[in-house]
Design a protein around this motif. Structure first.
Motif, PDB file in Angstrom:
ATOM      1  N   UNK A 104      15.611  28.659  38.444  1.00  0.00           N
ATOM      2  CA  UNK A 104      16.506  27.541  38.392  1.00  0.00           C
ATOM      3  C   UNK A 104      17.942  27.998  39.193  1.00  0.00           C
ATOM      4  N   UNK A 105      18.743  27.087  38.967  1.00  0.00           N
ATOM      5  CA  UNK A 105      20.030  27.145  39.655  1.00  0.00           C
ATOM      6  C   UNK A 105      21.104  28.343  38.971  1.00  0.00           C
ATOM      7  N   UNK A 106      21.735  29.195  39.855  1.00  0.00           N
ATOM      8  CA  UNK A 106      22.392  30.145  39.153  1.00  0.00           C
ATOM      9  C   UNK A 106      24.280  29.204  38.817  1.00  0.00           C
ATOM     10  N   UNK A 122      33.381  21.275  38.636  1.00  0.00           N
ATOM     11  CA  UNK A 122      34.823  22.086  38.101  1.00  0.00           C
ATOM     12  C   UNK A 122      35.628  22.191  39.065  1.00  0.00           C
ATOM     13  N   UNK A 123      36.921  22.086  38.985  1.00  0.00           N
ATOM     14  CA  UNK A 123      37.906  22.563  40.047  1.00  0.00           C
ATOM     15  C   UNK A 123      38.580  23.939  39.637  1.00  0.00           C
ATOM     16  N   UNK A 124      38.033  24.536  38.290  1.00  0.00           N
ATOM     17  CA  UNK A 124      38.284  25.745  37.679  1.00  0.00           C
ATOM     18  C   UNK A 124      36.803  26.528  37.761  1.00  0.00           C
ATOM     19  N   UNK A 125      37.039  27.813  37.920  1.00  0.00           N
ATOM     20  CA  UNK A 125      35.935  28.821  38.065  1.00  0.00           C
ATOM     21  C   UNK A 125      34.997  28.603  36.936  1.00  0.00           C
ATOM     22  N   UNK A 126      33.715  28.599  37.254  1.00  0.00           N
ATOM     23  CA  UNK A 126      32.596  28.480  36.245  1.00  0.00           C
ATOM     24  C   UNK A 126      31.795  29.642  36.490  1.00  0.00           C
ATOM     25  N   UNK A 127      31.332  30.408  35.522  1.00  0.00           N
ATOM     26  CA  UNK A 127      30.479  31.602  35.831  1.00  0.00           C
ATOM     27  C   UNK A 127      29.058  31.242  35.755  1.00  0.00           C
ATOM     28  N   UNK A 128      28.369  31.725  36.675  1.00  0.00           N
ATOM     29  CA  UNK A 128      26.969  31.318  37.070  1.00  0.00           C
ATOM     30  C   UNK A 128      26.123  32.094  35.963  1.00  0.00           C
ATOM     31  N   UNK A 176      34.753  21.667  50.319  1.00  0.00           N
ATOM     32  CA  UNK A 176      35.443  23.029  50.103  1.00  0.00           C
ATOM     33  C   UNK A 176      34.587  23.682  48.789  1.00  0.00           C
ATOM     34  N   UNK A 177      34.160  24.865  48.750  1.00  0.00           N
ATOM     35  CA  UNK A 177      33.825  25.426  47.404  1.00  0.00           C
ATOM     36  C   UNK A 177      34.340  27.024  47.421  1.00  0.00           C
ATOM     37  N   UNK A 178      34.800  27.427  46.522  1.00  0.00           N
ATOM     38  CA  UNK A 178      34.847  28.918  46.492  1.00  0.00           C
ATOM     39  C   UNK A 178      33.963  29.788  45.592  1.00  0.00           C
ATOM     40  N   UNK A 179      33.946  30.927  45.744  1.00  0.00           N
ATOM     41  CA  UNK A 179      32.998  31.886  45.108  1.00  0.00           C
ATOM     42  C   UNK A 179      33.883  32.976  44.665  1.00  0.00           C
ATOM     43  N   UNK A 180      33.725  33.607  43.506  1.00  0.00           N
ATOM     44  CA  UNK A 180      34.612  34.888  43.299  1.00  0.00           C
ATOM     45  C   UNK A 180      33.827  35.824  42.302  1.00  0.00           C
ATOM     46  N   UNK A 181      34.207  36.911  42.028  1.00  0.00           N
ATOM     47  CA  UNK A 181      33.585  38.010  41.242  1.00  0.00           C
ATOM     48  C   UNK A 181      34.370  37.930  39.945  1.00  0.00           C
ATOM     49  N   UNK A 194      31.096  50.287  29.818  1.00  0.00           N
ATOM     50  CA  UNK A 194      30.291  49.626  30.513  1.00  0.00           C
ATOM     51  C   UNK A 194      31.275  48.602  30.922  1.00  0.00           C
ATOM     52  N   UNK A 195      30.887  48.011  32.283  1.00  0.00           N
ATOM     53  CA  UNK A 195      31.394  46.950  32.874  1.00  0.00           C
ATOM     54  C   UNK A 195      30.384  45.950  33.389  1.00  0.00           C
ATOM     55  N   UNK A 196      30.697  44.614  33.066  1.00  0.00           N
ATOM     56  CA  UNK A 196      29.411  43.507  33.454  1.00  0.00           C
ATOM     57  C   UNK A 196      30.284  42.645  34.661  1.00  0.00           C
ATOM     58  N   UNK A 197      29.724  42.712  35.756  1.00  0.00           N
ATOM     59  CA  UNK A 197      30.117  41.759  36.708  1.00  0.00           C
ATOM     60  C   UNK A 197      29.099  40.546  36.858  1.00  0.00           C
ATOM     61  N   UNK A 198      29.776  39.420  37.126  1.00  0.00           N
ATOM     62  CA  UNK A 198      29.198  38.144  37.292  1.00  0.00           C
ATOM     63  C   UNK A 198      29.984  37.235  38.555  1.00  0.00           C
ATOM     64  N   UNK A 199      29.207  36.072  39.045  1.00  0.00           N
ATOM     65  CA  UNK A 199      29.854  35.461  40.096  1.00  0.00           C
ATOM     66  C   UNK A 199      30.119  34.014  39.402  1.00  0.00           C
ATOM     67  N   UNK A 200      31.217  33.447  39.998  1.00  0.00           N
ATOM     68  CA  UNK A 200      31.472  32.224  39.661  1.00  0.00           C
ATOM     69  C   UNK A 200      32.006  31.389  40.728  1.00  0.00           C
ATOM     70  N   UNK A 201      31.974  30.009  40.711  1.00  0.00           N
ATOM     71  CA  UNK A 201      32.069  29.224  41.832  1.00  0.00           C
ATOM     72  C   UNK A 201      32.886  28.060  41.259  1.00  0.00           C
TER      73      UNK A 201
END
Length: 167
Positions: free
Chosen positions: A46-48, A53-59, A89-94, A133-140
């Motif tokens: 499925x989709x990540x 939203x114009x605010x970051x949403x974590x996948x 325009x879309x933005x992606x971050x960590x 422990x550190x958890x990393x995710x992606x958001x857009x």
């Protein structure tokens, strides 16, 4: 009979430490890869991310958790996915443990009037500053009007990799 050499560090000719060994036997040689963790997500999962939203949403469905062996290390994050947006325009971050660490501007910035699926990649270096422990995710996020889709199309496999680099 085997010989055993017990040391805490080895110094170079200038007298500075070139390598250290902690009480757990972890060897710290600055610049070398200490460990690698990764996660993958394919289109059948499925989709990540799908957001207007114009605010970051974590996948969802793609994250890595790494427990650094040395607080002085850096964590290299590498991310690849497929993206589609009918927002120009879309933005992606960590995100690190739920906090945006990569950029207020985003790592991936796409402008695409045709709305085709594209491969997108991003890299980020984050100081560990911990041995927990550190958890990393992606958001857009969108920058205005439209929908952003991340992952889950064609034969694209999304990948998130965290590498601990000794400091």
């Amino acid at each position: 009979m085997a010989s055993i050499l017990n040391v805490d560090s080895i110094r170079n000719a200038a007298g500075t430490s070139a390598l250290t060994i902690d009480s757990s036997g972890n060897v710290n040689i600055p610049g070398h890869v200490v460990q690698v963790v990764s996660d993958t997500h394919n289109r059948d999962d499925g989709r990540l991310l799908e957001t207007t939203s114009t605010s970051y949403v974590q996948g969802s469905g793609l994250s890595v958790t790494i427990t650094p062996k040395f607080a002085s290390s850096n964590i290299l994050i590498m991310f690849t996915t497929s993206i589609y947006q009918n927002d120009p325009n879309m933005l992606c971050t960590i995100f690190r443990d739920g906090v945006n660490v990569a950029s207020s501007y985003g790592l991936i910035y796409r402008y695409n009037e045709t709305g085709d699926w594209q491969n997108a990649t991003a890299n980020w270096v984050e100081p560990a500053n911990t041995t927990s422990a550190i958890t990393f995710t992606v958001a857009g996020r969108c920058t205005g009007g439209g929908t952003v889709y991340m992952g889950g199309e064609n034969s694209y496999i999304s990948t998130l990799i965290a590498m601990e680099i000794a400091g």
